[in-house]
Design a protein around this motif. Sequence first.
Motif, mmCIF file in Angstrom:
data_model
loop_
_atom_site.group_PDB
_atom_site.id
_atom_site.type_symbol
_atom_site.label_atom_id
_atom_site.label_comp_id
_atom_site.label_asym_id
_atom_site.label_seq_id
_atom_site.Cartn_x
_atom_site.Cartn_y
_atom_site.Cartn_z
ATOM 1 N N THR A 140 0.817 -1.208 0.000
ATOM 2 C CA THR A 140 0.000 0.000 0.000
ATOM 3 C C THR A 140 0.855 1.264 0.000
ATOM 4 O O THR A 140 0.388 2.319 0.380
ATOM 5 C CB THR A 140 -0.934 -0.014 1.231
ATOM 6 O OG1 THR A 140 -0.183 -0.415 2.374
ATOM 7 C CG2 THR A 140 -2.066 -0.974 1.033
ATOM 8 N N THR A 141 2.101 1.140 -0.414
ATOM 9 C CA THR A 141 2.976 2.313 -0.434
ATOM 10 C C THR A 141 3.375 2.665 -1.866
ATOM 11 O O THR A 141 3.245 1.858 -2.771
ATOM 12 C CB THR A 141 4.264 2.060 0.372
ATOM 13 O OG1 THR A 141 4.987 0.989 -0.248
ATOM 14 C CG2 THR A 141 3.946 1.671 1.800
ATOM 15 N N TYR A 182 9.694 1.027 2.571
ATOM 16 C CA TYR A 182 9.089 -0.193 3.080
ATOM 17 C C TYR A 182 7.789 -0.412 2.354
ATOM 18 O O TYR A 182 7.047 0.522 2.144
ATOM 19 C CB TYR A 182 8.840 -0.081 4.597
ATOM 20 C CG TYR A 182 10.090 -0.359 5.373
ATOM 21 C CD1 TYR A 182 10.526 -1.664 5.544
ATOM 22 C CD2 TYR A 182 10.838 0.678 5.918
ATOM 23 C CE1 TYR A 182 11.689 -1.939 6.246
ATOM 24 C CE2 TYR A 182 12.007 0.413 6.619
ATOM 25 C CZ TYR A 182 12.424 -0.895 6.782
ATOM 26 O OH TYR A 182 13.574 -1.158 7.463
ATOM 27 N N THR A 183 7.592 -1.594 1.862
ATOM 28 C CA THR A 183 8.087 -2.876 2.262
ATOM 29 C C THR A 183 9.486 -3.222 1.761
ATOM 30 O O THR A 183 9.939 -4.358 1.993
ATOM 31 C CB THR A 183 7.157 -3.978 1.760
ATOM 32 O OG1 THR A 183 7.045 -3.829 0.333
ATOM 33 C CG2 THR A 183 5.771 -3.863 2.331
ATOM 34 N N GLN A 184 10.172 -2.316 1.119
ATOM 35 C CA GLN A 184 11.496 -2.578 0.560
ATOM 36 C C GLN A 184 11.541 -3.943 -0.104
ATOM 37 O O GLN A 184 12.411 -4.767 0.169
ATOM 38 C CB GLN A 184 12.560 -2.467 1.641
ATOM 39 C CG GLN A 184 12.755 -1.026 2.105
ATOM 40 C CD GLN A 184 14.104 -0.790 2.708
ATOM 41 O OE1 GLN A 184 14.660 -1.636 3.365
ATOM 42 N NE2 GLN A 184 14.653 0.389 2.474
ATOM 43 N N CYS A 185 10.582 -4.190 -0.968
ATOM 44 C CA CYS A 185 10.457 -5.506 -1.590
ATOM 45 C C CYS A 185 11.668 -5.798 -2.473
ATOM 46 O O CYS A 185 12.044 -5.011 -3.324
ATOM 47 C CB CYS A 185 9.190 -5.575 -2.424
ATOM 48 S SG CYS A 185 8.924 -7.200 -3.138
ATOM 49 N N ALA A 224 9.057 -9.226 0.636
ATOM 50 C CA ALA A 224 8.577 -7.909 1.044
ATOM 51 C C ALA A 224 8.699 -7.796 2.554
ATOM 52 O O ALA A 224 8.098 -8.570 3.297
ATOM 53 C CB ALA A 224 7.128 -7.717 0.621
ATOM 54 N N VAL A 225 9.508 -6.872 3.007
ATOM 55 C CA VAL A 225 9.735 -6.705 4.443
ATOM 56 C C VAL A 225 8.767 -5.647 4.949
ATOM 57 O O VAL A 225 8.874 -4.483 4.607
ATOM 58 C CB VAL A 225 11.179 -6.267 4.732
ATOM 59 C CG1 VAL A 225 11.406 -6.137 6.227
ATOM 60 C CG2 VAL A 225 12.148 -7.253 4.130
ATOM 61 N N LYS A 226 7.840 -6.093 5.761
ATOM 62 C CA LYS A 226 6.819 -5.173 6.253
ATOM 63 C C LYS A 226 7.319 -4.556 7.548
ATOM 64 O O LYS A 226 7.727 -5.263 8.453
ATOM 65 C CB LYS A 226 5.531 -5.923 6.513
ATOM 66 C CG LYS A 226 4.438 -5.094 7.142
ATOM 67 C CD LYS A 226 3.266 -5.982 7.471
ATOM 68 C CE LYS A 226 2.234 -5.203 8.251
ATOM 69 N NZ LYS A 226 2.759 -4.789 9.556
ATOM 70 N N GLU A 227 7.284 -3.247 7.627
ATOM 71 C CA GLU A 227 7.701 -2.647 8.880
ATOM 72 C C GLU A 227 6.519 -2.050 9.628
ATOM 73 O O GLU A 227 6.327 -2.306 10.793
ATOM 74 C CB GLU A 227 8.752 -1.564 8.652
ATOM 75 C CG GLU A 227 9.338 -1.124 9.982
ATOM 76 C CD GLU A 227 10.431 -0.111 9.824
ATOM 77 O OE1 GLU A 227 10.320 0.744 8.937
ATOM 78 O OE2 GLU A 227 11.385 -0.158 10.600
ATOM 79 N N PHE A 228 5.720 -1.278 8.958
ATOM 80 C CA PHE A 228 4.645 -0.593 9.665
ATOM 81 C C PHE A 228 3.295 -0.929 9.061
ATOM 82 O O PHE A 228 3.195 -1.609 8.055
ATOM 83 C CB PHE A 228 4.888 0.908 9.643
ATOM 84 C CG PHE A 228 6.212 1.271 10.220
ATOM 85 C CD1 PHE A 228 6.568 0.839 11.484
ATOM 86 C CD2 PHE A 228 7.126 1.985 9.480
ATOM 87 C CE1 PHE A 228 7.807 1.144 12.015
ATOM 88 C CE2 PHE A 228 8.360 2.299 9.996
ATOM 89 C CZ PHE A 228 8.705 1.874 11.278
ATOM 90 N N ARG A 248 3.266 -10.171 8.877
ATOM 91 C CA ARG A 248 4.464 -10.771 9.466
ATOM 92 C C ARG A 248 5.642 -9.892 9.082
ATOM 93 O O ARG A 248 5.508 -8.969 8.282
ATOM 94 C CB ARG A 248 4.669 -12.204 8.985
ATOM 95 C CG ARG A 248 4.800 -12.351 7.494
ATOM 96 C CD ARG A 248 5.268 -13.741 7.132
ATOM 97 N NE ARG A 248 4.270 -14.745 7.443
ATOM 98 C CZ ARG A 248 3.233 -15.027 6.658
ATOM 99 N NH1 ARG A 248 3.075 -14.359 5.525
ATOM 100 N NH2 ARG A 248 2.364 -15.939 6.975
ATOM 101 N N SER A 249 6.784 -10.188 9.657
ATOM 102 C CA SER A 249 7.940 -9.321 9.411
ATOM 103 C C SER A 249 8.333 -9.329 7.946
ATOM 104 O O SER A 249 8.788 -8.329 7.410
ATOM 105 C CB SER A 249 9.106 -9.747 10.283
ATOM 106 O OG SER A 249 9.394 -11.111 10.045
ATOM 107 N N SER A 250 8.180 -10.468 7.267
ATOM 108 C CA SER A 250 8.458 -10.467 5.836
ATOM 109 C C SER A 250 7.507 -11.420 5.128
ATOM 110 O O SER A 250 7.152 -12.476 5.665
ATOM 111 C CB SER A 250 9.907 -10.865 5.566
ATOM 112 O OG SER A 250 10.121 -12.197 5.915
#
Lengths: 482, 370
Positions: A140-141, A182-185, A224-228, A248-250
């Motif tokens: 969603t970013t 982020y998600t800095q995929c 995909a690293v989800k942070e927020f 989850r975290s990723s």
Amino acid sequence: MKLIKIKNAKIVKIFIIFLISITGLYSFENQLFSDDSKYNLFNSQISLYSISNNPALFKISFNENLMKYSLTGIKINNFFHRKYSPEKEQNINFEVITSKILNNNSTIASIIKYDQDYKLDMKHSLEKDFYGHYFSYSDTTTGNTEYSGPKLQFLYDYSINDKVFFGIKGNYGVEQGLKDVYTQCETILRNLDVSFGAGLQSIDKSTVIGGYIRYLDRQAKYTAVKEFTDALVRTYFGYNIFRPENPRSSNHKTDNQKGINYSLQFYKKVNNLKLIFNGNYGYTTNNIETGSSSRPVNVAYWQREGGKYSGDIIYNINSGKSSFQFGYTYKKFEDWAENPHYNTIVITNKETTHKFSSSLYLLPNMLTKFSVNGMIEMVDQNYNEYVKLFEYNSDHTNWKIDSRFEIFLTESLNWSVNGAYGKFKPHFTWNIDYFNEINIGSGIERYFRFGYLKIDGMYKKYTPNTDDKEINEYQISLSLRR
Amino acid sequence: MNNIINKISFRNIILLLLGLILIIGCLDNKNMPSIYDGKMDITFQVWYDIDSLNDEAKLSSIPVEIFTYAYEGCAYSDSTDSNGIVIFEDIPWSEYNVNINSEIFVDYGTFIDTMPIVAAKIYNPDSSINTIDTVNILCGGSEKGLKINEIYTVGPPNNFFYFYDQYFELYNSSSETKYLDGMVFCRMWTSILEVTTIFQFPGEPLVGTEYPVEPGEFVVLAQDAYDHKDLIFNGKVSIDLTVADWEFVNSADYGDWNNPDVPNLDNIEVGHHLDFMVGLSADVLILADGSDLNYLDGLDRESVVDGVEYSSYSGHIKDIESFVDRGFGGVGLQKYSGQSLERKAPGFDTDNSTIDFEIISAPTVGYQHE
């Protein structure tokens, strides 16, 4: 006499570049059927290899050594774009093409290409081409994603004698992508594409039959690293419904594609008339898994199956230096995708294309060259999504005309100009009736002692029928060939 | 180079061709399935066993809601007909959570009264397009007693990993007063035999009567009983936990916040120097009566008062034994979202957190969500 010799060599080399380029790398997407490049480039005549991609027919189609280096920059402003597409795109690529005749039996060719791709202000998509797949990954970013990686092609053609030919061609590409927010995929794409072909030629070289088998293998991995909380990862099922991935975290996604393609060719030359028939049949299968790397869930299986059949007539004038070409291509493929957990169909798609094209290629004298081409295609599509019912039907016509002119200004200086105009209906996700396409280009090439140095420029514009905004593409290329 | 190429003989080419054919032979495409998604029909028969009437009654006009985690926006609701039947037609093929949260009129002969009813189940489709299933209604949950009613773990919306406003809410769903004296609140590993963190209420277990919980009363246990809303977030997000009834304070951690106005649960694990912190999106919590304080060999089964397992991941493999919790709640919980996990009705407990709990958008400190 010297001028004629130089220009004949030049024509042959341009022809070689054309042949290799249009049937070259399959990019990072292994398409079941290659694009119809032959109808878009008119600086040369079509050949068996350019139509069929059969590596065994490479030696028959041309027989010349070549080395070419090129550096290309492309900038695209998508003032008009779809929801999950970038607003701007930039591409820089460096390419080395070589072809070498080793002896009477063996010919090798290779392409090495390095691409640096930037997708800027990419809205929500974690895919390079969100709409190119039915099961795309998004968040969603909005961010910028940089893709880079090499692509390699190797072709080896071996003839037992002048009648029997074998050829093998391999494509291999690796590409890495990284989104800057982020998600800095992180995306890693790898593809492998191997063709093995054979051909038979009659003694008088007027008849050729050939065939090949092509194996496709593509793997795409996304992390995909989800942070927020504002970076929610989703998997789309088609274009209208999505599954929110477990937080989850990723989040991981893998898309493994395999495919096979069978092809047969027939070539016949009768006096000034050449006939080329080519048939392809094949299928690809995609398995898509999402979730954590330790516990992936098989979310979809997707299969595409179809055929592409073409017939081309080439009438040569003036000892083959000028020609009239007419071609017809029939292409049909069907897609279906299932939810593997319940074994239910979630998407179906059928597309049928009838394409007619004709070209006039003229060499009025040794200083000028001119070509003009027209293409019209009738496309019939039926697309359905079943999870949340969605149906799209379209029966439309696309057309395009194209022309190119080349002239030797001096003995060592060549100038070319080309232009095209067309109208086509894009994929339904664009939500418009049609695009008007205009493109103009020009290039200048000079002969130096170290080779031919060329600068090319091109401008393309796509204007939608419903909007003032448009898509602009600028391309500049510097090349050296020997 | 030429020598190498020349060694590639016709025979080698044939061998290569055979190799390629072998690779191709390994490929297998599937046949197209015959069933289309979005065409599934489910029929639910709603039943209620009214003990006082010693009869089974069919229920009419009861709203039934179903939803799936598989696709966004796939939630459906309808009401039962006079036979207690509700039919959902042309819905996507998926696993569904079925929920009923309503009230019925019960005719006791001399008077008519309303009775809250709750039901929940997981429906997993088989291969048939039309299926019939039953939903059994419960009145306020089957088991009465002291329950872990709400679990708030994910933290408020923030970008600096703040989750110290975690709290847990207890509820007395029985008709008698319960006592917290000497009880323990534990964070578990994968089994009842493995205690990760254990804090204890003051008082004497089983017999103490100093800390009563009246029927229908909520009790809030805060990780840190201060106003997280004002202190950290300038009044924008988070919650005020100065209203908590209890606060976890580890006396072995001298830096742990201790609100003097709120009584404490203290750590009893030797060598543990941290506050009572739990996993944001997955963990197991147990409330035990305190009769077994030897945490090194886990907790006695008989001492467990209530237990809840939660995980945001639908494919989570269950940890704790099924006699504590037959499922797990919290699928879809998002870290740092301000979401909370609460029972569908106060104290509603079927010993299966998958159906007992639901995610709510914001925590409800000391009361039940609507």
